[in-house]
Design a protein around this motif. Structure first.
Motif, PDB file in Angstrom:
ATOM      1  N   PHE A 273      72.032 -17.298  49.695  1.00 12.22           N
ATOM      2  CA  PHE A 273      70.637 -17.268  49.239  1.00 12.22           C
ATOM      3  C   PHE A 273      69.780 -18.365  49.884  1.00 12.22           C
ATOM      4  O   PHE A 273      68.570 -18.368  49.724  1.00 12.22           O
ATOM      5  N   ARG A 274      70.450 -19.278  50.597  1.00  2.17           N
ATOM      6  CA  ARG A 274      69.691 -20.420  51.128  1.00  2.17           C
ATOM      7  C   ARG A 274      68.539 -20.018  52.053  1.00  2.17           C
ATOM      8  O   ARG A 274      67.411 -20.511  51.892  1.00  2.17           O
ATOM      9  N   PRO A 275      68.815 -19.102  53.018  1.00  2.00           N
ATOM     10  CA  PRO A 275      67.697 -18.725  53.920  1.00  2.00           C
ATOM     11  C   PRO A 275      66.499 -18.193  53.148  1.00  2.00           C
ATOM     12  O   PRO A 275      65.359 -18.575  53.425  1.00  2.00           O
ATOM     13  N   LEU A 276      66.751 -17.355  52.112  1.00  4.21           N
ATOM     14  CA  LEU A 276      65.659 -16.788  51.310  1.00  4.21           C
ATOM     15  C   LEU A 276      64.902 -17.893  50.575  1.00  4.21           C
ATOM     16  O   LEU A 276      63.669 -17.896  50.524  1.00  4.21           O
ATOM     17  N   ALA A 277      65.692 -18.862  50.044  1.00  2.00           N
ATOM     18  CA  ALA A 277      65.071 -19.972  49.314  1.00  2.00           C
ATOM     19  C   ALA A 277      64.170 -20.778  50.253  1.00  2.00           C
ATOM     20  O   ALA A 277      63.048 -21.157  49.878  1.00  2.00           O
ATOM     21  N   LEU A 305      76.197 -13.287  39.819  1.00  7.80           N
ATOM     22  CA  LEU A 305      75.435 -14.434  40.289  1.00  7.80           C
ATOM     23  C   LEU A 305      74.311 -14.002  41.228  1.00  7.80           C
ATOM     24  O   LEU A 305      73.210 -14.580  41.206  1.00  7.80           O
ATOM     25  N   VAL A 306      74.600 -12.965  42.038  1.00 10.68           N
ATOM     26  CA  VAL A 306      73.563 -12.447  42.943  1.00 10.68           C
ATOM     27  C   VAL A 306      72.362 -11.985  42.110  1.00 10.68           C
ATOM     28  O   VAL A 306      71.213 -12.307  42.419  1.00 10.68           O
ATOM     29  N   ILE A 307      72.640 -11.267  41.036  1.00 10.75           N
ATOM     30  CA  ILE A 307      71.547 -10.751  40.186  1.00 10.75           C
ATOM     31  C   ILE A 307      70.732 -11.908  39.615  1.00 10.75           C
ATOM     32  O   ILE A 307      69.498 -11.923  39.683  1.00 10.75           O
ATOM     33  N   LEU A 308      71.430 -12.921  39.092  1.00 15.13           N
ATOM     34  CA  LEU A 308      70.724 -14.031  38.432  1.00 15.13           C
ATOM     35  C   LEU A 308      69.937 -14.878  39.440  1.00 15.13           C
ATOM     36  O   LEU A 308      68.793 -15.265  39.178  1.00 15.13           O
ATOM     37  N   LEU A 309      70.570 -15.149  40.613  1.00 13.72           N
ATOM     38  CA  LEU A 309      69.868 -15.971  41.611  1.00 13.72           C
ATOM     39  C   LEU A 309      68.694 -15.196  42.204  1.00 13.72           C
ATOM     40  O   LEU A 309      67.623 -15.764  42.456  1.00 13.72           O
ATOM     41  N   ASP A 310      68.908 -13.905  42.425  1.00 10.36           N
ATOM     42  CA  ASP A 310      67.849 -13.066  42.976  1.00 10.36           C
ATOM     43  C   ASP A 310      66.638 -13.086  42.049  1.00 10.36           C
ATOM     44  O   ASP A 310      65.501 -13.273  42.493  1.00 10.36           O
ATOM     45  N   ASN A 311      66.888 -12.934  40.745  1.00  8.92           N
ATOM     46  CA  ASN A 311      65.786 -12.983  39.769  1.00  8.92           C
ATOM     47  C   ASN A 311      65.130 -14.353  39.767  1.00  8.92           C
ATOM     48  O   ASN A 311      63.898 -14.461  39.764  1.00  8.92           O
ATOM     49  N   ALA A 312      65.968 -15.385  39.743  1.00  8.06           N
ATOM     50  CA  ALA A 312      65.424 -16.750  39.684  1.00  8.06           C
ATOM     51  C   ALA A 312      64.487 -17.013  40.869  1.00  8.06           C
ATOM     52  O   ALA A 312      63.396 -17.580  40.699  1.00  8.06           O
ATOM     53  N   LEU A 313      64.916 -16.570  42.067  1.00 10.00           N
ATOM     54  CA  LEU A 313      64.077 -16.807  43.251  1.00 10.00           C
ATOM     55  C   LEU A 313      62.831 -15.919  43.228  1.00 10.00           C
ATOM     56  O   LEU A 313      61.752 -16.329  43.656  1.00 10.00           O
ATOM     57  N   ARG A 321      61.965 -24.774  41.697  1.00  6.85           N
ATOM     58  CA  ARG A 321      63.361 -25.197  41.858  1.00  6.85           C
ATOM     59  C   ARG A 321      64.292 -24.231  41.120  1.00  6.85           C
ATOM     60  O   ARG A 321      63.982 -23.806  40.001  1.00  6.85           O
ATOM     61  N   VAL A 322      65.377 -23.926  41.810  1.00  8.15           N
ATOM     62  CA  VAL A 322      66.404 -23.083  41.172  1.00  8.15           C
ATOM     63  C   VAL A 322      67.718 -23.855  41.217  1.00  8.15           C
ATOM     64  O   VAL A 322      68.088 -24.386  42.270  1.00  8.15           O
ATOM     65  N   THR A 323      68.394 -23.953  40.079  1.00  8.11           N
ATOM     66  CA  THR A 323      69.630 -24.750  40.034  1.00  8.11           C
ATOM     67  C   THR A 323      70.792 -23.918  39.512  1.00  8.11           C
ATOM     68  O   THR A 323      70.643 -23.185  38.527  1.00  8.11           O
ATOM     69  N   LEU A 324      71.935 -24.094  40.179  1.00  3.79           N
ATOM     70  CA  LEU A 324      73.158 -23.412  39.723  1.00  3.79           C
ATOM     71  C   LEU A 324      74.158 -24.469  39.256  1.00  3.79           C
ATOM     72  O   LEU A 324      74.431 -25.425  39.968  1.00  3.79           O
ATOM     73  N   GLY A 325      74.654 -24.319  38.053  1.00  2.00           N
ATOM     74  CA  GLY A 325      75.630 -25.279  37.532  1.00  2.00           C
ATOM     75  C   GLY A 325      76.920 -24.577  37.145  1.00  2.00           C
ATOM     76  O   GLY A 325      76.918 -23.383  36.789  1.00  2.00           O
ATOM     77  N   THR A 370      64.567  -3.102  40.102  1.00  2.00           N
ATOM     78  CA  THR A 370      64.721  -1.788  39.474  1.00  2.00           C
ATOM     79  C   THR A 370      64.688  -1.889  37.951  1.00  2.00           C
ATOM     80  O   THR A 370      64.574  -0.881  37.275  1.00  2.00           O
ATOM     81  N   GLY A 371      64.830  -3.096  37.441  1.00  2.00           N
ATOM     82  CA  GLY A 371      64.916  -3.244  35.978  1.00  2.00           C
ATOM     83  C   GLY A 371      66.325  -2.959  35.489  1.00  2.00           C
ATOM     84  O   GLY A 371      66.562  -2.855  34.289  1.00  2.00           O
ATOM     85  N   LEU A 372      67.266  -2.846  36.432  1.00  2.00           N
ATOM     86  CA  LEU A 372      68.652  -2.555  36.031  1.00  2.00           C
ATOM     87  C   LEU A 372      69.572  -3.748  36.244  1.00  2.00           C
ATOM     88  O   LEU A 372      70.708  -3.763  35.777  1.00  2.00           O
ATOM     89  N   GLY A 373      69.045  -4.763  36.978  1.00  2.00           N
ATOM     90  CA  GLY A 373      69.892  -5.910  37.340  1.00  2.00           C
ATOM     91  C   GLY A 373      70.551  -6.569  36.140  1.00  2.00           C
ATOM     92  O   GLY A 373      71.781  -6.739  36.099  1.00  2.00           O
ATOM     93  N   LEU A 374      69.739  -6.919  35.124  1.00  2.00           N
ATOM     94  CA  LEU A 374      70.306  -7.642  33.978  1.00  2.00           C
ATOM     95  C   LEU A 374      71.202  -6.746  33.120  1.00  2.00           C
ATOM     96  O   LEU A 374      72.121  -7.239  32.466  1.00  2.00           O
TER      97      LEU A 374
END
Ligand code: ADP
Length: 411
Positions: A273-277, A305-313, A321-325, A370-374
């Motif tokens: 996800f870094r390049p997108l960020a 994680l892809v779904i959550l990071l994608d939404n966060a970005l 800022r987006v943080t992953l712990g 799509t509204g289906l990620g979560l």
């Protein structure tokens, strides 16, 4: 449709109940009848043998038993020679009855005489030729049995009526989850069709524009072609998400559980996800210091994680800022994805895991999704027996905390 199903379920239940009640009523009636008649038979036997040996002949002793007993002795020609003290009729009136039984070949049975039914037992006399015939008036037994049958039938019918209402209630309750999932399925199909129609229309309109200018080059029409391509990609993502959820619903979506390094898996995802960020101007931080071995489906956890990071970005503006712990506890691991984005209003929070739910449709429309990620994320968490907590402050950001229990190999 559900009306018919409820009726069918109710009728099946009531039929089973009716059958059981019928067994109960018939069984009780038969047992009672046997007992009453056996008792009479035994008493007649005793009376006949006592009278035959001329020892005791007082029927009053037996009269405490519900029936009327009496006996008559005959000579070799069938003439009455002796009788018990209590007789229902005078001896002369009983002569035709004795005559009939005397000439009957069977030694026991029933006989109708002057509106009464008697059960009889014919035993040969020991000391002289002739018979002792003991009688029992079955009137009282029949009355008892009649009353019993009426009570059992009435009780049975009342039970059946109650069983009908109880079954209706139970059928209604049993159908509630079926109704709910059917309604969910209907909504799902309606939403899916709606979501697919939009990109299809866009593709169609763009291709028609291209077709309308046949003399133009591909390069000059690339704008329309790119729109079409974008929508096709969107559709492809939508279809694969729909397929995932359809499989999950029909229990066909399985997990491939194995031991894997969770921190390395998450590291791989965040790096992708870094390049997108960078292009979105968002700081992407992670704290994946501890080494964690986890039993689970590595591919699905990466997908989560892809779904959550994608939404966060997606929902964090430039400069955010987006943080992953990741933390390891005794019994579970905790993955935290937080952002400093637009946040979610409290009234929307409980609904964001629903299928096709997008907080602000108009605003979300501008962002890919799509509204289906979560909904998919939720399935992945649930299937790992985990839990998710979301906290959000509109305008300040959102935090997703996922707890996944450490599992044994057997899952
Ligand atoms: P979408 O494809 O629209 O992102 P999701 O199921 O992933 O669908 O999310 C459902 C909705 O929840 C999104 O449309 C968005 O409104 C809201 N949402 C999810 N994650 C975030 C987030 N990190 N910040 C703000 N809103 C979010």
């Amino acid at each position: 449709m559900f009306h018919k199903l409820r009726l069918k379920l109710t009728l099946i239940n009531v039929s089973v109940m009716a059958l059981l009640l019928l067994f109960f009523v018939v069984g009780t009636f038969v047992i009672m009848k046997e007992q009453l008649f056996n008792q009479s038979q035994q008493l007649m036997q005793i009376m006949a043998s006592e009278a035959g040996s001329s020892s005791v002949s007082d029927t009053r002793e037996h009269s405490k038993h519900l029936t009327k007993y009496f006996y008559l002795k005959t000579d070799a020609l069938g003439k009455i020679t002796e009788s018990s003290s209590d007789l229902p009729l005078v001896i002369d009136q009983l002569a035709p009855l004795v005559y009939e039984i005397f000439h009957r070949p069977n030694t026991k049975g029933e006989v109708d005489f002057q509106d009464e039914t008697y059960s009889y037992l014919k035993v040969p006399l020991k000391q002289s030729p002739g018979f002792v015939i003991s009688f029992v008036d079955l009137h009282e037994e029949r009355e008892i049995l009649g009353k019993l049958l009426i009570s059992l039938t009435t009780g049975g019918l009342i039970c059946l009526v109650l069983a009908y209402y109880a079954s209706r209630f139970m059928a209604e309750r049993a159908m509630a989850p079926i109704k709910k999932s059917w309604q969910r399925q209907q909504d799902f199909v309606a939403d899916a069709s709606h979501e697919l129609r939009t990109p299809l229309t866009v593709v169609q309109v763009n291709l028609e524009l291209v077709k309308g200018n046949p003399e133009e080059t591909v390069a000059s029409q690339s704008k329309w072609l790119n729109y079409s391509l974008l929508e096709t990609k969107r559709m492809s993502k939508l279809v694969s998400d729909l397929l995932f959820l359809a499989r999950a619903d029909s229990q066909q979506q399985t997990l491939e559980i194995k031991k894997f390094s969770l921190d390395r898996a998450l590291h791989g995802v965040i790096e992708s996800f870094r390049p997108l960020a960078v292009t979105s101007g968002i700081h992407l931080d992670s704290s994946l210091n501890s080494e964690i071995t986890f039993f689970g489906d590595a591919f699905r956890i990466e997908q989560l994680l892809v779904i959550l990071l994608d939404n966060a970005l997606k929902y964090t503006p430039s400069g955010g800022r987006v943080t992953l712990g990741l933390r390891n506890w005794d019994t579970y691991v905790e993955i935290t994805v937080s952002d400093s984005g637009e946040g979610i209003e409290p009234e929307h929070l409980p609904k964001i895991f629903e299928r096709f739910y997008r907080v602000d449709k108009a605003r979300s429309q501008l962002k890919e999704g799509t509204g289906l990620g979560l909904a998919i994320a939720d399935w992945i968490i649930q299937s790992h027996h985990g839990r998710v907590k979301v906290s959000s402050c509109p305008g300040k950001g959102t935090t997703f905390v996922i707890s996944l229990p450490h599992q044994s190999k057997s899952f």
